[in-house]
Design an enzyme around this catalytic site. Structure first.
Site, PDB file in Angstrom:
ATOM      1  N   HIS A 305     -40.320  60.118  19.566  1.00  0.00           N
ATOM      2  CA  HIS A 305     -38.866  59.509  19.868  1.00  0.00           C
ATOM      3  C   HIS A 305     -38.339  60.393  20.915  1.00  0.00           C
ATOM      4  O   HIS A 305     -38.714  61.825  21.154  1.00  0.00           O
ATOM      5  CB  HIS A 305     -37.664  59.956  18.585  1.00  0.00           C
ATOM      6  CG  HIS A 305     -36.410  59.279  18.951  1.00  0.00           C
ATOM      7  ND1 HIS A 305     -35.304  59.832  19.565  1.00  0.00           N
ATOM      8  CD2 HIS A 305     -36.043  58.022  18.322  1.00  0.00           C
ATOM      9  CE1 HIS A 305     -34.414  58.823  19.658  1.00  0.00           C
ATOM     10  NE2 HIS A 305     -34.825  57.629  18.749  1.00  0.00           N
ATOM     11  N   ASP A 362     -37.999  53.787  12.198  1.00  0.00           N
ATOM     12  CA  ASP A 362     -38.597  52.359  12.296  1.00  0.00           C
ATOM     13  C   ASP A 362     -39.974  52.395  11.538  1.00  0.00           C
ATOM     14  O   ASP A 362     -40.476  51.317  11.333  1.00  0.00           O
ATOM     15  CB  ASP A 362     -39.069  52.019  13.721  1.00  0.00           C
ATOM     16  CG  ASP A 362     -37.840  51.569  14.648  1.00  0.00           C
ATOM     17  OD1 ASP A 362     -37.035  50.993  13.840  1.00  0.00           O
ATOM     18  OD2 ASP A 362     -37.550  51.915  15.716  1.00  0.00           O
TER      19      ASP A 362
HETATM   20  N1  ACO Z   1     -48.665  58.042  19.119  1.00  0.00           N
HETATM   21  C1  ACO Z   1     -49.327  58.667  20.128  1.00  0.00           C
HETATM   22  N2  ACO Z   1     -48.977  59.532  21.199  1.00  0.00           N
HETATM   23  C2  ACO Z   1     -47.868  59.475  21.411  1.00  0.00           C
HETATM   24  C3  ACO Z   1     -46.901  58.855  20.765  1.00  0.00           C
HETATM   25  C4  ACO Z   1     -47.217  57.947  19.656  1.00  0.00           C
HETATM   26  N3  ACO Z   1     -46.259  57.043  18.973  1.00  0.00           N
HETATM   27  N4  ACO Z   1     -45.609  58.833  21.220  1.00  0.00           N
HETATM   28  C5  ACO Z   1     -45.707  59.703  22.126  1.00  0.00           C
HETATM   29  N5  ACO Z   1     -46.849  60.111  22.397  1.00  0.00           N
HETATM   30  C6  ACO Z   1     -47.332  60.981  23.372  1.00  0.00           C
HETATM   31  C7  ACO Z   1     -47.620  60.318  24.863  1.00  0.00           C
HETATM   32  O1  ACO Z   1     -48.846  59.910  24.848  1.00  0.00           O
HETATM   33  C8  ACO Z   1     -47.458  61.506  25.524  1.00  0.00           C
HETATM   34  O2  ACO Z   1     -48.555  62.333  25.601  1.00  0.00           O
HETATM   35  P1  ACO Z   1     -48.955  63.028  26.983  1.00  0.00           P
HETATM   36  O3  ACO Z   1     -47.753  64.117  27.334  1.00  0.00           O
HETATM   37  O4  ACO Z   1     -50.177  63.790  26.818  1.00  0.00           O
HETATM   38  O5  ACO Z   1     -49.021  62.119  28.066  1.00  0.00           O
HETATM   39  C9  ACO Z   1     -46.410  62.402  24.832  1.00  0.00           C
HETATM   40  O6  ACO Z   1     -46.552  61.931  23.572  1.00  0.00           O
HETATM   41  C10 ACO Z   1     -44.872  62.191  25.100  1.00  0.00           C
HETATM   42  O7  ACO Z   1     -44.783  60.862  25.191  1.00  0.00           O
HETATM   43  P2  ACO Z   1     -43.692  60.137  26.237  1.00  0.00           P
HETATM   44  O8  ACO Z   1     -43.978  58.652  25.941  1.00  0.00           O
HETATM   45  O9  ACO Z   1     -43.495  60.772  27.544  1.00  0.00           O
HETATM   46  O10 ACO Z   1     -42.286  60.228  25.367  1.00  0.00           O
HETATM   47  P3  ACO Z   1     -40.973  59.362  25.412  1.00  0.00           P
HETATM   48  O11 ACO Z   1     -40.010  60.256  25.008  1.00  0.00           O
HETATM   49  O12 ACO Z   1     -41.025  58.794  26.733  1.00  0.00           O
HETATM   50  O13 ACO Z   1     -41.345  58.327  24.512  1.00  0.00           O
HETATM   51  C11 ACO Z   1     -41.300  56.660  22.604  1.00  0.00           C
HETATM   52  C12 ACO Z   1     -40.699  58.287  23.391  1.00  0.00           C
HETATM   53  C13 ACO Z   1     -41.105  55.703  23.699  1.00  0.00           C
HETATM   54  C14 ACO Z   1     -40.333  56.423  21.582  1.00  0.00           C
HETATM   55  C15 ACO Z   1     -42.752  57.184  22.423  1.00  0.00           C
HETATM   56  O14 ACO Z   1     -43.166  58.193  21.329  1.00  0.00           O
HETATM   57  C16 ACO Z   1     -43.379  55.754  21.649  1.00  0.00           C
HETATM   58  O15 ACO Z   1     -43.990  55.081  22.514  1.00  0.00           O
HETATM   59  N6  ACO Z   1     -43.370  55.793  20.372  1.00  0.00           N
HETATM   60  C17 ACO Z   1     -43.731  54.570  19.739  1.00  0.00           C
HETATM   61  C18 ACO Z   1     -42.844  53.466  19.511  1.00  0.00           C
HETATM   62  C19 ACO Z   1     -41.683  53.745  18.572  1.00  0.00           C
HETATM   63  O16 ACO Z   1     -41.908  53.955  17.646  1.00  0.00           O
HETATM   64  N7  ACO Z   1     -40.471  53.440  19.141  1.00  0.00           N
HETATM   65  C20 ACO Z   1     -39.228  53.555  18.463  1.00  0.00           C
HETATM   66  C21 ACO Z   1     -38.236  54.418  18.982  1.00  0.00           C
HETATM   67  S1  ACO Z   1     -37.030  54.546  17.956  1.00  0.00           S
HETATM   68  C22 ACO Z   1     -35.829  53.484  18.203  1.00  0.00           C
HETATM   69  O17 ACO Z   1     -35.833  52.915  19.116  1.00  0.00           O
HETATM   70  C23 ACO Z   1     -35.079  53.124  17.111  1.00  0.00           C
END
Ligand code: ACO
Length: 427
Positions: A305, A362
């Site tokens: 998140h 979620d």
């Molecule tokens: N699985 C594996 N790796 C992940 C995940 C995941 N679900 N989420 C983040 N990471 C990793 C990224 O690859 C990144 O790694 P790095 O630093 O080596 O490049 C690091 O964690 C940070 O991730 P970002 O995408 O930069 O974090 P951000 O805060 O921008 O993204 C997000 C948050 C979009 C929710 C992300 O965690 C994601 O895509 N999760 C899966 C989708 C999801 O569950 N969304 C629901 C959000 S809650 C809602 O809307 C109610």
């Protein structure tokens, strides 16, 4: 703590006021930055930028705290109900008995939609995604309710707010009914907000529908968990759309469009699909390995998140609710076992621990909504229904904020500099 931040840029010495909220990080007021420096700040995704002041919702992502008007989400989910939370978000305080009765009465009496709106649905293909229908139909409300689109009239704003909260379940249920080829059901004002939605979704005109109180309460709780979440992408979209003076119905349609994305509201649909794809616990390590592989775009859906770097407090309530519903309905689902084991393995994995990736709301919501009988395509529509309360509250706050301006971000331009047009024949 200082109440100003000093910055030197070239030979300029700058001093910016630091604003303190009631709780949470301090905020450096950079509104004069461009005028003083001729420079912009760069912050894609607004990771360090407060776009507004708000008194509605507070999140401490490191501690896993979510407060609505000061009340912890866990307490609201356990002791309150969605209508009361809606009143709280809109008005700032929990209602007294009479005010609550009035509010419920008003919302209940706005649940019907203009009869002509029903014919609007037949313009869509039967296999249209409910969110595609919701974007269109909610946006179209402004064509039906002209008497509540003047954003400068507080009374019209209130009526539009009530209409949106009241009609969203009717529209979401109609989107579902249309997709399965069943007749629309009119609302039944003797039922609760959530009971009424269940009946409009799963009932048929040919026989009476009995609302299952366990499902009614669980769904009401899910609505509470989704009601607001401060300046998330869809709420910021609603505020940005509204900042130009657009009417509230159009702004909500913009919010719905943003919420539809898989990184936001579409994540519970994606999470459930992923759990089905994993299918059995033995395959979990394979998917965890894929999520960690930089060369594989796969992510564990329902994990991570932008704000929570700890357990999402809504996920805790959600996990408990799934157990309760399964127990009360005497059902089981192998996907729930996969979810529980996947969560445990990920929480014990260094990659997820180091990056502070925890289950979000979620992760479990798809499992529970599916057990209730909702098709996956309806999940985001349910989220939109509940989040409408937050969007409406935040939109109203924005309109009455004396600091409010049209939202207009800047950019770092990296394209070609000025050049001369070359006629087609000479290129
Ligand atoms: N699985 C594996 N790796 C992940 C995940 C995941 N679900 N989420 C983040 N990471 C990793 C990224 O690859 C990144 O790694 P790095 O630093 O080596 O490049 C690091 O964690 C940070 O991730 P970002 O995408 O930069 O974090 P951000 O805060 O921008 O993204 C997000 C948050 C979009 C929710 C992300 O965690 C994601 O895509 N999760 C899966 C989708 C999801 O569950 N969304 C629901 C959000 S809650 C809602 O809307 C109610």
């Amino acid at each position: 703590m200082s109440d100003s931040m000093k910055l030197s840029l070239g030979d300029k010495q700058l001093d910016y006021a630091v604003l303190k909220g009631s709780v949470g990080p301090e905020v450096v007021d950079i509104r004069k930055f461009y005028a003083q420096t001729d420079s912009f700040t760069y912050d894609p995704g607004f990771t360090s930028t407060a776009s507004c002041q708000s008194t509605i919702t507070y999140i401490d992502g490191d501690e896993g705290v979510l407060l609505h008007r000061g009340y912890p989400i866990g307490e609201l989910a356990e002791k309150s109900n969605f209508m009361e939370v809606a009143y709280l978000l809109l008005n700032g305080e929990l209602p007294e008995a009479e005010a609550f009765d009035d509010f419920r009465y008003t919302i209940t009496r706005h649940t019907m939609v203009h009869e002509q709106l029903a014919s609007f649905f037949s313009g869509f293909r039967r296999d249209a995604h409910p969110m595609a229908i919701m974007c269109g139909v909610v946006g179209a409300l402004s064509a039906f309710y002209h008497d509540s689109t003047d954003i400068h009239d507080p009374q019209q704003r209130t009526i539009a707010s009530h209409r949106l909260i009241a009609k969203m379940p009717t529209i979401a249920a109609m989107a579902y009914k249309y997709s399965v080829g069943q007749p629309f059901l009119y609302p039944d004002n003797s039922l609760s907000y959530t009971g009424n939605f269940l009946r409009m979704t799963f009932g048929v005109p040919a026989e009476p529908y009995e609302v299952n109180p366990v499902i009614e309460q669980a769904l009401d709780r899910i609505f509470i968990l989704h009601a607001d979440h401060e300046q998330n992408a869809s709420t910021s979209t609603v505020r940005l759309a509204g900042s130009s003076g657009a009417n509230p119905f159009a702004c909500m349609a913009a919010g719905i469009a943003c919420l539809w994305g898989p990184a936001h509201g579409g994540a519970n649909e994606a999470a459930l699909n992923m759990l089905h794809e994993i299918g059995r616990p033995e395959r979990i390590p394979e998917f965890i390995a894929r999520a960690k592989d930089k060369n594989d775009p796969f992510r564990l859906m329902g994990f991570g998140h932008r704000v929570y770097k700890n357990y999402d407090p809504r996920a805790t309530v959600m996990q408990k609710t799934v157990r309760e519903v399964f127990k009360a309905m005497n059902v089981s689902d192998p996907v729930f076992d996969v979810a529980l084991q996947l969560e445990e393995m990920a929480l014990n994995d260094d990659y997820f621990r180091e990056k502070k990736l925890f289950p979000n709301v979620d992760f479990y919501s798809g499992v529970i909504l599916s057990a209730m009988g909702f098709p996956t395509s309806m999940f985001t529509a349910l989220f939109a229904l509940a989040r409408t309360v937050g969007w409406v509250a935040q939109w109203n706050e924005m309109i009455t904020d004396p600091d409010q301006k049209i939202g207009r971000p800047r950019q770092l331009y990296t394209g070609p500099t000025k050049r001369e047009y070359v006629p087609l024949g000479s290129r």
